[in-house]
Design an enzyme around this catalytic site. Structure first.
Site, PDB file in Angstrom:
ATOM      1  N   GLU A  39     -16.429  67.345 -56.201  1.00  0.00           N
ATOM      2  CA  GLU A  39     -15.856  67.781 -57.184  1.00  0.00           C
ATOM      3  C   GLU A  39     -16.340  69.344 -57.374  1.00  0.00           C
ATOM      4  O   GLU A  39     -17.361  69.537 -57.379  1.00  0.00           O
ATOM      5  CB  GLU A  39     -15.783  67.014 -58.461  1.00  0.00           C
ATOM      6  CG  GLU A  39     -15.144  67.944 -59.747  1.00  0.00           C
ATOM      7  CD  GLU A  39     -15.116  67.263 -60.847  1.00  0.00           C
ATOM      8  OE1 GLU A  39     -15.958  66.127 -61.000  1.00  0.00           O
ATOM      9  OE2 GLU A  39     -14.516  67.928 -61.876  1.00  0.00           O
ATOM     10  N   ARG A 263     -26.823  55.746 -54.764  1.00  0.00           N
ATOM     11  CA  ARG A 263     -27.285  56.973 -54.890  1.00  0.00           C
ATOM     12  C   ARG A 263     -28.840  57.140 -54.927  1.00  0.00           C
ATOM     13  O   ARG A 263     -29.465  55.816 -55.535  1.00  0.00           O
ATOM     14  CB  ARG A 263     -26.682  57.811 -55.993  1.00  0.00           C
ATOM     15  CG  ARG A 263     -26.973  57.409 -57.337  1.00  0.00           C
ATOM     16  CD  ARG A 263     -26.327  58.200 -58.371  1.00  0.00           C
ATOM     17  NE  ARG A 263     -24.841  58.506 -58.290  1.00  0.00           N
ATOM     18  CZ  ARG A 263     -24.179  59.726 -58.387  1.00  0.00           C
ATOM     19  NH1 ARG A 263     -25.004  60.793 -58.543  1.00  0.00           N
ATOM     20  NH2 ARG A 263     -22.965  59.815 -58.161  1.00  0.00           N
ATOM     21  N   LYS A 273     -24.949  67.580 -61.764  1.00  0.00           N
ATOM     22  CA  LYS A 273     -24.490  69.048 -61.431  1.00  0.00           C
ATOM     23  C   LYS A 273     -24.126  69.372 -63.011  1.00  0.00           C
ATOM     24  O   LYS A 273     -24.334  70.690 -63.264  1.00  0.00           O
ATOM     25  CB  LYS A 273     -23.136  68.844 -60.830  1.00  0.00           C
ATOM     26  CG  LYS A 273     -23.042  69.130 -59.497  1.00  0.00           C
ATOM     27  CD  LYS A 273     -21.858  69.142 -58.577  1.00  0.00           C
ATOM     28  CE  LYS A 273     -21.187  67.770 -58.640  1.00  0.00           C
ATOM     29  NZ  LYS A 273     -19.921  67.789 -57.883  1.00  0.00           N
TER      30      LYS A 273
HETATM   31  P1  ATP Z   1     -23.214  64.634 -59.647  1.00  0.00           P
HETATM   32  O1  ATP Z   1     -23.251  63.681 -61.017  1.00  0.00           O
HETATM   33  O2  ATP Z   1     -24.385  65.397 -59.537  1.00  0.00           O
HETATM   34  O3  ATP Z   1     -22.257  65.909 -60.083  1.00  0.00           O
HETATM   35  P2  ATP Z   1     -21.075  63.725 -58.376  1.00  0.00           P
HETATM   36  O4  ATP Z   1     -21.186  62.232 -57.988  1.00  0.00           O
HETATM   37  O5  ATP Z   1     -20.400  63.484 -59.621  1.00  0.00           O
HETATM   38  O6  ATP Z   1     -22.699  64.111 -58.810  1.00  0.00           O
HETATM   39  P3  ATP Z   1     -19.317  64.636 -56.644  1.00  0.00           P
HETATM   40  O7  ATP Z   1     -18.941  65.825 -56.408  1.00  0.00           O
HETATM   41  O8  ATP Z   1     -18.325  63.853 -57.179  1.00  0.00           O
HETATM   42  O9  ATP Z   1     -20.784  64.615 -57.520  1.00  0.00           O
HETATM   43  O10 ATP Z   1     -19.872  63.840 -55.225  1.00  0.00           O
HETATM   44  C1  ATP Z   1     -19.445  64.152 -54.015  1.00  0.00           C
HETATM   45  C2  ATP Z   1     -20.116  62.675 -53.191  1.00  0.00           C
HETATM   46  O11 ATP Z   1     -21.484  62.971 -53.201  1.00  0.00           O
HETATM   47  C3  ATP Z   1     -19.736  61.525 -53.822  1.00  0.00           C
HETATM   48  O12 ATP Z   1     -19.364  60.563 -52.779  1.00  0.00           O
HETATM   49  C4  ATP Z   1     -20.950  61.130 -54.497  1.00  0.00           C
HETATM   50  O13 ATP Z   1     -21.077  59.665 -54.619  1.00  0.00           O
HETATM   51  C5  ATP Z   1     -22.220  61.749 -53.443  1.00  0.00           C
HETATM   52  N1  ATP Z   1     -23.194  62.001 -54.217  1.00  0.00           N
HETATM   53  C6  ATP Z   1     -23.687  62.350 -55.277  1.00  0.00           C
HETATM   54  N2  ATP Z   1     -25.112  62.426 -55.712  1.00  0.00           N
HETATM   55  C7  ATP Z   1     -25.412  61.535 -54.820  1.00  0.00           C
HETATM   56  C8  ATP Z   1     -26.853  61.154 -54.851  1.00  0.00           C
HETATM   57  N3  ATP Z   1     -27.919  61.448 -55.660  1.00  0.00           N
HETATM   58  N4  ATP Z   1     -26.932  60.077 -53.644  1.00  0.00           N
HETATM   59  C9  ATP Z   1     -26.125  59.985 -52.581  1.00  0.00           C
HETATM   60  N5  ATP Z   1     -25.005  60.279 -53.073  1.00  0.00           N
HETATM   61  C10 ATP Z   1     -24.424  61.154 -53.999  1.00  0.00           C
HETATM   62 MG    MG Z   2     -18.177  63.375 -59.759  1.00  0.00          MG
END
Ligand code: ATP
Ligand code: MG
Length: 555
Positions: A39, A263, A273
């Site tokens: 995102e 994760r 984020k």
């Molecule tokens: P955040 O909570 O940090 O905003 P998010 O999962 O909401 O992370 P996205 O932009 O939706 O962020 O994530 C893109 C991809 O990265 C998704 O497939 C997510 O599962 C993966 N991802 C994010 N954080 C991790 C992590 N700590 N370990 C492994 N994969 C991750």
């Molecule tokens: Mg997300």
């Protein structure tokens, strides 16, 4: 250190590789297409680097491809700046998406599919408030109750979704829900929301839409449109999988399948984020690319290499349960890489002047020293030796403890790649502060041609005072004092007030003045450093990436 034994070895596969290998063998898929779906609401962090390395790595291993798809379904938090930084970071990590796509490109198709579900009695517009919807949803042990709008006719619902779409209703006035199963033990199947109203400008579709799809409605449909074979996401989406499959089955579209892995978290930092954005907005750090941030851009500015980050991603493996990885593993990976590739240079962080009293004033000589003993092909360079030198204040002690092998009154030390010096006199000002030390050098002790017969244990780095150039050096410590700051009520309570130490009057050898932004070096005995874009020709700035050895101790 937590590592996955199955990864990295050629014979055994991790569980995702096993699934893909079997799918290909059994003919379930003929080629592999994965995607990375961020995102664009912030900069990528080291957690995303794992997901990127995993998605691109799986595809590469089986001759497939990987798309970058921006999951841009929430106009409020998304910005072009983030879109641009994400692609730049992926490329810097060493991966090139087969296609760069946007979920918002599929808004028309999603809308058509929503109408299809409505016309088949599988979705309805609900005017209940958020509280009413929540109250009727039930609990995991108690079934939910039908909304009073659940049995509105398809014709009425088609008219209503159109009115939602053209903007007749204010934000939050109603939602479109899928009609799945209000008694399902899986709460995600209790008539999940597909669309909500949000009169907001979107960074790509502008003001065309005022209804935006929810994650569950947008994500699987986007996967299917692109023909994604293996949609890999993190564990928290496992309970969403039945819904992911339900939408695809009802629409009878390309059967993308979802797989989950855990994760990971990194200790002494946070990886959300939303929270990272707070650190930036409230100026706890200097920006998204502050070298203390766990963002890809922060790690890059700190001096990390893409190779080290990929190595880290490989070492942490693919877990099925969430885990806290030690930041020291990341530091181990960067040391391994920089030891091989970085050029050695001399720098003195806190200079102490040394006058070599038996060396003629005005004379100088140039001594050869290695650029990188781990990579002999990088050759040697020359460093100037003359009457006035700098050594590190830390390398001199007036009253040393036993077994102190660096310089002290009457003692001797070797200047690296140069001569042995002996400290003859300590010069102080009227207040008793140390001003400089007077030493004599041993001309026959020149490194490589030493005939002095002297044995000294200590070797220190040094600079010629006349040739040295001033520089600013930034030393970093953990950004948080707690091992798992995210677990606290307010993660900001444990911010380390001493995470940045600025040394304004360091000295560096002349070769470092020409360093370009991002160039990486080992400063002999001090650690690995990288030139920062804040630097100028008059005053270069260097960030310490990491110390030479693990020195950090739990406080
Ligand atoms: P955040 O909570 O940090 O905003 P998010 O999962 O909401 O992370 P996205 O932009 O939706 O962020 O994530 C893109 C991809 O990265 C998704 O497939 C997510 O599962 C993966 N991802 C994010 N954080 C991790 C992590 N700590 N370990 C492994 N994969 C991750
Ligand atoms: Mg997300």
């Amino acid at each position: 250190m937590s590592t996955d034994k199955t990864e990295g070895s050629s014979e055994s596969l991790n569980f995702l590789e096993e699934i893909i290998e079997a799918d290909l063998r059994e003919g379930k898929v003929t080629s592999v297409l994965t995607r990375f779906p961020p995102e664009p609401n912030g900069y990528l962090h080291i957690g995303h680097a794992k997901s990127i390395a995993l998605n691109f790595g799986l595809a590469q291993k089986f001759g497939g491809k990987t798309n970058l798809r921006y999951d841009d379904t929430n106009p409020t938090k998304e910005e072009q700046e983030y879109v641009d930084s994400i692609l730049a970071d992926i490329r810097w990590l060493g991966f090139e998406p087969a296609k760069v796509l946007y979920a918002s490109d599929y808004f028309d198709q999603m809308y058509d599919w929503a109408k299809e579900l409505i016309s088949r009695g599988l979705a309805y517009v609900d005017f209940s408030t958020a509280e009413e919807i929540a109250a009727l949803k039930g609990t995991p042990t108690e079934p939910g109750k039908d909304s009073p709008y659940r049995n509105t006719s398809p014709e009425e619902n088609l008219a209503l979704i159109e009115r939602m779409k053209v903007g007749e209703f204010p934000d939050g006035h109603c939602v479109l829900r899928a009609k799945v199963d209000m008694a399902s033990p899986n709460m995600h199947l209790r008539d999940p929301i597909m669309y909500r109203i949000k009169h907001d400008h979107h960074h790509r579709t502008g003001d065309k839409w005022c209804i935006y799809p929810m994650y569950d409605w947008a994500h699987g449909q986007s996967d299917s449109i692109e023909g994604i074979t293996h949609s890999i996401c993190t564990l928290e989406f496992a309970p969403h999988r039945p819904l992911y499959e339900w939408f695809i089955e009802q629409l009878d579209i390309f059967p993308s399948r979802q797989f989950e892995f855990a994760r990971f978290n990194l200790n002494y930092t946070i990886m959300s984020k939303r929270k990272l954005l707070q650190l930036v907005q409230e100026k706890h750090v200097r920006g998204w690319d502050d070298p203390r941030m766990p963002t890809i851009s922060g790690l890059r500015r700190r001096g990390y290499t893409p190779e080290a980050i990929r190595d880290f991603a490989r070492r942490i493996g693919v877990a099925k349960r969430e885990n806290l990885i030690e930041i020291s593993l990341l530091e181990f990976c960067i040391r391994e890489d920089l030891n091989k590739v970085s050029l050695r240079r001399f720098a003195v962080l806190r200079p102490l002047k040394v006058v070599v009293t038996n060396y003629p004033e005005g004379q100088e000589e140039w001594l050869e020293t290695e650029n990188n003993p781990e990579a002999p092909e990088t050759g040697t360079r020359k460093v100037a030796f003359c009457r006035e030198l700098y050594i590190e204040q830390d390398d001199f002690m007036e009253n040393p403890p036993p077994k102190y092998f660096r310089l002290s009154p009457g003692g001797m030390v070797r200047l690296k790649s140069a001569f042995i010096i002996r400290c003859d006199e300590v010069i102080k000002d009227a207040q008793g502060n140390l001003v400089e030390i007077h030493c004599s050098y041993v001309p026959e002790s020149r490194s490589g041609q030493d005939t002095s017969g002297l044995k000294v244990k200590g070797v220190v780095h040094w600079l010629s005072a006349r040739h040295a150039h001033p520089a600013e050096v930034r030393l970093y410590d953990r950004l948080f004092q707690l091992e798992d700051p995210g677990a606290e009520d307010d993660f900001k309570n444990s911010i380390n007030p001493n995470s940045l130490e600025i040394i304004e009057n360091a000295m560096v050898e002349p070769a470092l003045v020409e360093a370009n932004d991002g160039d990486r070096f080992q400063f002999t005995r001090l650690g690995y450093f990288c030139a920062d874009p804040d630097g100028t020709a008059e005053k270069p700035v260097f960030n310490r990436t990491v110390t030479l050895k693990e020195t950090w101790v739990k406080k």
